[in-house]
Structure formats: structure tokens, C-alpha cells
Design a protein around this motif. Structure first.
Motif, PDB file in Angstrom:
ATOM      1  N   SER A  32       0.873  -1.165   0.000  1.00 41.76           N
ATOM      2  CA  SER A  32       0.000   0.000   0.000  1.00 41.76           C
ATOM      3  C   SER A  32       0.910   1.214   0.000  1.00 41.76           C
ATOM      4  O   SER A  32       2.120   1.080  -0.117  1.00 41.76           O
ATOM      5  N   ALA A  34       1.997   2.999   2.359  1.00 43.71           N
ATOM      6  CA  ALA A  34       2.946   3.081   3.459  1.00 43.71           C
ATOM      7  C   ALA A  34       3.636   1.756   3.777  1.00 43.71           C
ATOM      8  O   ALA A  34       4.600   1.740   4.510  1.00 43.71           O
ATOM      9  N   SER A  35       3.167   0.634   3.239  1.00 38.87           N
ATOM     10  CA  SER A  35       3.719  -0.679   3.587  1.00 38.87           C
ATOM     11  C   SER A  35       4.649  -1.198   2.500  1.00 38.87           C
ATOM     12  O   SER A  35       4.395  -1.022   1.321  1.00 38.87           O
ATOM     13  N   THR A  42       6.741  -7.376   6.580  1.00 40.50           N
ATOM     14  CA  THR A  42       6.113  -6.178   6.028  1.00 40.50           C
ATOM     15  C   THR A  42       6.390  -5.073   7.025  1.00 40.50           C
ATOM     16  O   THR A  42       6.297  -5.277   8.234  1.00 40.50           O
ATOM     17  N   TYR A  43       6.798  -3.907   6.498  1.00 40.84           N
ATOM     18  CA  TYR A  43       7.124  -2.804   7.401  1.00 40.84           C
ATOM     19  C   TYR A  43       6.625  -1.483   6.856  1.00 40.84           C
ATOM     20  O   TYR A  43       6.267  -1.368   5.688  1.00 40.84           O
ATOM     21  N   GLU A  44       6.608  -0.487   7.735  1.00 38.45           N
ATOM     22  CA  GLU A  44       6.287   0.888   7.376  1.00 38.45           C
ATOM     23  C   GLU A  44       7.488   1.750   7.739  1.00 38.45           C
ATOM     24  O   GLU A  44       7.993   1.656   8.859  1.00 38.45           O
ATOM     25  N   ILE A  46       9.155   5.064   8.918  1.00 39.07           N
ATOM     26  CA  ILE A  46       8.719   6.164   9.785  1.00 39.07           C
ATOM     27  C   ILE A  46       9.733   7.300   9.649  1.00 39.07           C
ATOM     28  O   ILE A  46      10.910   7.126   9.963  1.00 39.07           O
ATOM     29  N   CYS A  51      11.996   2.011  10.886  1.00 35.71           N
ATOM     30  CA  CYS A  51      10.778   1.335  10.426  1.00 35.71           C
ATOM     31  C   CYS A  51      10.092   0.593  11.554  1.00 35.71           C
ATOM     32  O   CYS A  51      10.689   0.280  12.578  1.00 35.71           O
ATOM     33  N   ARG A  52       8.810   0.318  11.306  1.00 43.09           N
ATOM     34  CA  ARG A  52       7.953  -0.435  12.220  1.00 43.09           C
ATOM     35  C   ARG A  52       7.545  -1.717  11.494  1.00 43.09           C
ATOM     36  O   ARG A  52       6.984  -1.669  10.405  1.00 43.09           O
ATOM     37  N   THR A  54       5.174  -4.592  10.663  1.00 48.14           N
ATOM     38  CA  THR A  54       3.726  -4.726  10.797  1.00 48.14           C
ATOM     39  C   THR A  54       3.238  -6.152  10.603  1.00 48.14           C
ATOM     40  O   THR A  54       2.132  -6.481  11.008  1.00 48.14           O
TER      41      THR A  54
END
Length: 84
Positions: A32, A34-35, A42-44, A46, A51-52, A54
Motif C-alpha cells: 500500500s 505506506a507498507s 512487512t514494514y512501514e 517512519i 521502520c515499524r 507490521t
């Protein structure tokens, strides 16, 4: 005989290129806006600095959280990471 050698050389170069491409880790696959998927994670990103995580989509029951993904330092695990 010279044409056969050129064909073998071309085939050798193409096979080498194919093998090199298959060894490249293609991590950046947008899911998506942000992912990003990198291997089983899978990360976002920041603020472009860390990164976070997810999601983990692998099958291992015991995993090691990586220190970095695609150059981002892993600092957070989202609530969705655990699949609950």
C-alpha cells in the motif's frame, strides 16, 4: 567454428546475468502507500529514518527480529505483527 564460440560466449554471458539477477534480494514491493514487503516481513518507514514491522508472513515458529530492513533501523513492532 568461430560462430559456435560466439554463441557459447553469448549463452555464458546470459546465464551469468540470469544467475546474478536471481541472487538479488528484491525487497521493495509496495503493498500500500505506506507498507513495504521485504522477504517475510512487512514494514512501514517512519520519518525516513527507521521502520515499524507490521507483519511476519513466514512459517518459522521462532524468528529473530532483524536489526535493519532496506537500510532502515527496526525500532517498533506494530500490534498487527503478532497476527492477532
Amino acid at each position: 567454428m568461430k560462430n559456435v564460440f560466439n554463441g557459447k560466449k553469448l549463452l555464458s554471458v546470459l546465464l551469468t546475468f540470469t544467475i546474478m539477477l536471481s541472487a538479488v534480494n528484491f525487497c521493495v514491493v509496495p503493498v500500500s502507500a505506506a507498507s513495504v514487503v521485504c522477504g517475510d516481513y512487512t514494514y512501514e518507514a517512519i520519518d525516513g529514518t527507521y521502520c515499524r514491522l507490521t507483519k511476519y508472513s513466514g512459517t518459522d515458529t521462532e524468528i529473530v527480529i532483524p536489526d535493519t530492513l532496506d537500510g532502515y533501523t527496526v525500532k517498533e513492532l506494530a500490534n498487527t505483527f503478532y497476527g492477532k
